[in-house]
Design a protein around this motif. Structure first.
Motif, short mmCIF file in Angstrom:
data_model
loop_
_atom_site.label_atom_id
_atom_site.label_comp_id
_atom_site.label_asym_id
_atom_site.label_seq_id
_atom_site.Cartn_x
_atom_site.Cartn_y
_atom_site.Cartn_z
N VAL A 205 0.85 -1.18 0.00
CA VAL A 205 0.00 0.00 0.00
C VAL A 205 0.89 1.24 0.00
O VAL A 205 1.83 1.32 0.79
CB VAL A 205 -0.91 -0.01 1.25
N HIS A 206 0.60 2.19 -0.87
CA HIS A 206 1.39 3.42 -0.93
C HIS A 206 1.10 4.31 0.28
O HIS A 206 2.00 4.87 0.90
CB HIS A 206 1.11 4.18 -2.22
N GLY A 207 -0.18 4.48 0.61
CA GLY A 207 -0.56 5.22 1.80
C GLY A 207 -0.90 6.68 1.57
O GLY A 207 -1.53 7.33 2.41
N MET A 230 4.59 6.66 3.72
CA MET A 230 3.44 6.07 4.41
C MET A 230 3.20 4.62 3.98
O MET A 230 2.22 4.00 4.40
CB MET A 230 2.18 6.88 4.09
N SER A 231 4.09 4.07 3.16
CA SER A 231 3.84 2.75 2.57
C SER A 231 3.95 1.64 3.61
O SER A 231 4.69 1.75 4.60
CB SER A 231 4.82 2.48 1.42
N ASP A 239 -5.84 2.66 -0.50
CA ASP A 239 -5.28 3.51 -1.57
C ASP A 239 -6.38 3.98 -2.51
O ASP A 239 -6.40 5.13 -2.94
CB ASP A 239 -4.22 2.74 -2.37
N LEU A 240 -7.29 3.06 -2.86
CA LEU A 240 -8.38 3.43 -3.77
C LEU A 240 -9.29 4.47 -3.12
O LEU A 240 -9.69 5.45 -3.76
CB LEU A 240 -9.19 2.19 -4.16
N GLY A 241 -9.62 4.28 -1.84
CA GLY A 241 -10.48 5.24 -1.15
C GLY A 241 -9.88 6.63 -1.12
O GLY A 241 -10.58 7.63 -1.31
N LEU A 242 -8.57 6.71 -0.91
CA LEU A 242 -7.89 8.01 -0.90
C LEU A 242 -7.91 8.64 -2.28
O LEU A 242 -8.15 9.85 -2.42
CB LEU A 242 -6.45 7.83 -0.41
N LEU A 243 -7.68 7.83 -3.32
CA LEU A 243 -7.71 8.34 -4.69
C LEU A 243 -9.10 8.87 -5.04
O LEU A 243 -9.24 9.93 -5.66
CB LEU A 243 -7.30 7.23 -5.66
N VAL A 244 -10.13 8.15 -4.61
CA VAL A 244 -11.51 8.59 -4.86
C VAL A 244 -11.79 9.90 -4.12
O VAL A 244 -12.40 10.82 -4.67
CB VAL A 244 -12.51 7.49 -4.42
#
Length: 344
Positions: A205-207, A230-231, A239-244
């Motif tokens: 996970v990138h974070g 933060m990885s 990661d997807l939730g943050l991108l969204v």
């Protein structure tokens, strides 16, 4: 301190280290400049007049070594570099604090642009903007497809109980910076805890995955993912939730928190989710939880900045407006979570 000798970067000592560890790499005297951006670690561009590199080190006078772990950052880009995940090539890690006053690492300099605002992205035009943002999703799928064990990252984190630990961690962060009433923040935190989803198989996970943490090349492809501080090994849907979340228009003119979502051609959050699901094969039915968690996490981060501002511990412009943003992020989090539960 001159621009070619920025604070925290002793170029003579760095040159000496390179001559010892990578003889022949640097061809002449070094110059350096601080690169703006990034969460907290300091990033410098260094050149010998022919080639260019990047140096990453913790902030000056830092105290939390675990929050600025250079060895960890260097480890993850070293592990991912042989894969199809675009990261800069690592050059060396130096844990000897005598050289620059803190551990640091050196990596290749990658040409590309970090797009931080909608105005910057708009200059590409709608079609190129769409391609650039959609490439974020494809690159994230490639990152999450990496088998941690195959690249030596099987022990890079503790996936078991990851979401529960994350929620408790950010709850403690909130408690540490409470100095005013924040309507809805405790409700959001509690609701996230009640609706905790079951995590899929763990991934790297990138974070902090968003557009301004990648370098976009002239062909609109992602040349490199940056800022790995933060990885960890954990739930890839964070990661997807943050991108969204970062792809949701805030509708706040002159906001000190950058978002590119208003740029013409920017794909909608729904399209990014659909693209990720189709390419990864993952179940994204709980994505509303992950997006609401991202809103909560950013609300806590912003409240911490606001708290430091009230104590006179921030320097620069825009900090006086951060506090007004926190209720907006809380409201987005509550709305996102409630809508997701109704759909579920």
């Amino acid at each position: 301190m001159s621009p070619d000798h920025p604070p925290g970067l002793d170029l003579d000592r760095l040159r000496g280290l390179l001559e010892r560890e990578r003889p022949g790499l640097a061809q002449g005297p070094l110059t350096g400049r601080l690169i703006e951006g990034g969460r907290s670690n300091l990033t410098y561009a260094v050149s010998d007049g022919i080639s260019k590199w990047v140096v990453r080190r913790p902030p000056l006078g830092h105290v939390l070594a675990t929050a600025h772990d250079m060895k960890r950052e260097h480890r993850v880009i070293s592990a991912l570099h042989p894969t199809d995940v675009p990261v800069p090539a690592p050059v060396l890690l130096c844990e000897d604090e005598e050289v620059l006053g803190a551990p640091f690492y050196v990596m290749e300099f990658v040409e590309g642009t970090p797009y931080r605002t909608a105005d910057q992205l708009a200059a590409l035009g709608a079609e190129r903007t769409r391609d650039a943002v959609l490439s974020l999703t494809g690159t994230l799928v490639r990152l999450h497809a990496v088998d941690p064990a195959e690249v030596g990252l099987a022990d890079f984190g503790r996936p078991e109980g990851f979401l529960d630990r994350q929620l408790r961690r950010w709850g403690k962060q909130l408690d540490a910076s409470r100095n005013r009433e924040l309507a809805g923040i405790d409700e959001l935190h509690a609701a996230l805890g009640r609706e905790l989803p079951a995590s899929p198989a763990p991934a790297v996970v990138h974070g902090d995955y968003r557009l301004d943490n990648v370098l976009i090349g002239a062909d609109d492809s992602i040349r490199a993912i940056l800022d790995w501080e933060m990885s960890t090994l954990g739930d890839p849907l964070t990661d997807l939730g943050l991108l969204v979340m970062y792809s949701t228009p805030l509708d706040l003119p002159h906001s000190p928190v950058s978002t590119t979502a208003a740029a013409p051609g920017h794909p909608s959050p729904a399209e990014l989710i659909e693209r990720y699901a189709a390419a990864s094969g993952r179940d994204v039915s709980a994505v509303s939880w992950y997006t609401a968690f991202a809103w909560f996490k950013l609300a806590v981060i912003l409240e911490g900045i606001h708290y430091r501002y009230t104590l006179g511990q921030t320097v620069g412009r825009g900090f006086d407006r951060i506090g007004d943003l926190v209720p907006v992020f809380i409201e987005h989090g509550l709305t996102t979570l409630h809508e997701g539960l109704q759909e579920g």
